[in-house]
Scaffold this active site. Sequence first.
Site, short mmCIF file in Angstrom:
data_model
loop_
_atom_site.label_atom_id
_atom_site.label_comp_id
_atom_site.label_asym_id
_atom_site.label_seq_id
_atom_site.Cartn_x
_atom_site.Cartn_y
_atom_site.Cartn_z
N GLY A 131 29.01 -7.92 57.98
CA GLY A 131 30.29 -8.20 57.31
C GLY A 131 30.88 -6.48 56.59
CB VAL A 132 28.78 -3.99 54.79
CG1 VAL A 132 29.58 -2.62 54.05
CG2 VAL A 132 28.82 -5.29 53.28
CB THR A 144 20.10 -2.66 58.27
OG1 THR A 144 19.44 -2.02 58.07
CG2 THR A 144 21.57 -2.19 59.78
CB SER A 145 19.05 -6.09 54.09
OG SER A 145 19.10 -6.75 55.36
CD GLU A 197 29.39 4.68 43.65
OE1 GLU A 197 28.91 3.60 42.41
OE2 GLU A 197 29.78 6.09 43.21
CD GLU A 218 21.10 -12.60 48.87
OE1 GLU A 218 20.77 -12.51 49.67
OE2 GLU A 218 21.73 -11.54 48.41
CE LYS A 238 23.63 -5.44 43.15
NZ LYS A 238 24.02 -6.78 42.48
#
Length: 814
Positions: free
Chosen positions: A474-475, A554-555, A605, A666, A681
């Site tokens: 998506g991103v 990616t992750s 960011e 998720e 985070k």
Amino acid sequence: MKLLKFGGTSLANAEKFLCVANIIEKNKNNEQVAIVLSAPAKITNYLVNIVEKNIKINEILDQIKFAENIFIKIIQTITKIQSCFLYEETKKIINIEFNKLKQIINDFISLKTYPENIQAIIMSRGEILSICIMKNILKSRNHKVTVINPIENIISTGSFLNSTVSINESKKRISQMTINSNNIILMPGFISGNKKGELVLLGRNGSDYSAAILACCLNAKLCEIWTDVDGVFTSDPNKISNTFLLKSISYEEAMELSYFGAKVLHPRTIKPLKKFNIPCVIKNTSNIEAKGTLICEKSNNKNILKGVTNIDDVVMFTIPGDLLKQKNHGIVHILNLLEKENINIILITQSSSKNNFSFCTLEKETQKILILLSKSFKIELKENFLNNINIIKNLSILSVIGFDISQKYDIASKIFSSLGKSKINILAIAQGSSKYSISLVIKKEKILTSMQIVHNALFHNQKTINVFLIGIGGVGKSLIKQILKQKNFLAKKNIEIKIRIIANSKKILFLDDSIDLKNWETAFKESKEKFNLEILNTVLKNNYFLNSVLIDCTSDEILSKQYVNFFSKGFHVITSSKKANTSSLKYYNEIKTTALKEDKKFLYETNVGAGLPVIQTLQNLFNTGDNLICFKGILSGSLSFIFGKLEENILLSDATKKAKDLGFTEPNPCDDLSGIDVARKLLILAREVGYEIELEDIKIEPILPEYFKQCKNTEEFLYKLKEMDIPFLERIKKARDLGKVLRFVGTIEKGGKCSVKIEEINSNNPLYKVKNGENALTFYTNYYQPIPLVLRGYGAGNNVTASGVFSDLLRIIL
Ligand code: ADP
Ligand code: ASP
Ligand code: MG
């Protein structure tokens, strides 16, 4: 009188010959014209092949047949278009010339090499035949023609293949000719004669020089060089993109450009024109109306910079100082030696401490120079000499040409920093000997990239960012969309974003100019190139673009472990993945120190609050001396939504299901409710403000009891969640009775103690109203207290995250 010279590119076929004839006729209407012609395109190359390559007789005969056929085809087509063209007569001359050639080759084939006088005769056949064809075209159009024989009239000294014309002698001879003022004057270029009346050549590309000489001899008021480009450009327009046409340049600038490789003019062309103050115009045969480039005493072009050029196939000799010392005036001795043999030294440098002396020449001279040097230094150094000199081949010289260039402080710095940032090594530099140029020696394999980089740095304010994008979920996809959408907007600010590769875990797409980014999805589908880390590393290693950025959307943990390696390869790294920043403190510190050491940016960011300007704001505060007292924030979009719904009396299980259906969670909402993502985070924020902690140091007070982790799948989890509806209703009610709401809050206390837990929040707290998927971050700092600095807005979603990555991307150059 006007002189017009047409190069091989203007005589490549029958149509071009006829087009040249039209240009000649048009000019003849105004004044007398003298015409110098080259051989048709590539013909000289074939002839050079015959004399230079050690090939077998039948291969030579094939080459000759091939060249002859080119001429025959040209005149066959001319005959079809041009009435009254004397085909048979012209064909006979072509046959005679090629038979002569075969005879010469037969006579000399037993020798390993042809003597230079014979080479000159062979190589000059193209020009002779061009004139013969043009003469007959003009005759068929009823023009009277005088052909000047350059062997008798253009007199020169030097070698058979590279002579220098004596203008005075040639002028005298030409003035003795009687030429009818009505006649069109024709002369083959490239050819001249020596004092003995033998044919000699003026060097490859030498027809331009012939044209200049004839213009001087005939007192022409203008010399026009007709070719296949609109004039002289800031670099070779066929190799470098975004070049500019130079409307006018001075004689000096033109000399320097051509000396350092701008092939559009032969280096010796301008000097005679300057001496007789004859202006020269470079024009395009395929674009007759274009004004071209005017070369004259003083150019009205106010720009200091004029061009970027290259000379390829260069070799650099380095002679150690202690060897030179053993010979009287060692350097002078070498220079004399080379000059006597007509070997052109392109560039010289000398080091001060060891007195080493380096010089560059064309690679083809290597053997000759080695023999000269070893003979000349035989006594001093015996057989040792050759072992001591260093020879580097496969080099190129890149030159930047301009007016008084060494006086401008920022030109050299732009050249060096742009090349340095692109990891291109400079082997030697020459600046200052001429006020018109700076020259650098570079490996030949890097010359085109280097020229493009230097040209961009000097002639364009344009800043290009080169993107290597991994991850097209998506991103990643939204990012490409946003880049496409902003193209014109950014172009107005001289910013260009070039995506060089797009990859996912399986495939990679290389984007060159043939692929329109708009169609990347189709091109990606069609791409057969596999993707893995090894391939990626090879691609990155061979990349020499300025402002190159690897974007990780990616992750993938393994990819995140490569960031340090990417910095060392000259890349900035931008990531939307939290993997690197939440890995061990050791790797976290390694990333930061490597980025600093390599002077590369590491931007993330979107790790906290997606597109919200969190990290940058924190860095700004801390860089300017602020300190964190305490942080409290709602860092999860899904939990912000769920806790917001609870206060509207919606049950926990229903609120969670709704959040899932809206795509806020998720795939398994259990992961959101575990609080681990919020903890990650918080870890990134805590580390950002200087606390050296690990993920385990963050205390997570779970929203749900431990046994929920054992649920096998989402359905089971959502079903089981109903058990918690009543306890939560009660907890909400209790809070409401006190005028409070429940929020899932991350906290950093002074000293770095971090926790995530459900908190009861009263209406004075900035987090009280935060729900519906919004994030809110409150920073209590020395500067911001008692009222904290609050950042609030949507903290998830492809568009906001992609826009956060995009703004990181622009920070690379802003
Ligand atoms: P001709 O056959 O007309 O003599 P050349 O091939 O010798 O043509 O020269 C023209 C070529 O010079 C152009 O096609 C271009 O590729 C090359 N060139 C190199 N540098 C420059 C420059 N700075 N400006 C224009 N052309 C250049
Ligand atoms: N035909 C010669 C060459 O190719 C001369 C010229 O074109 O100027 O070098
Ligand atoms: Mg040329």
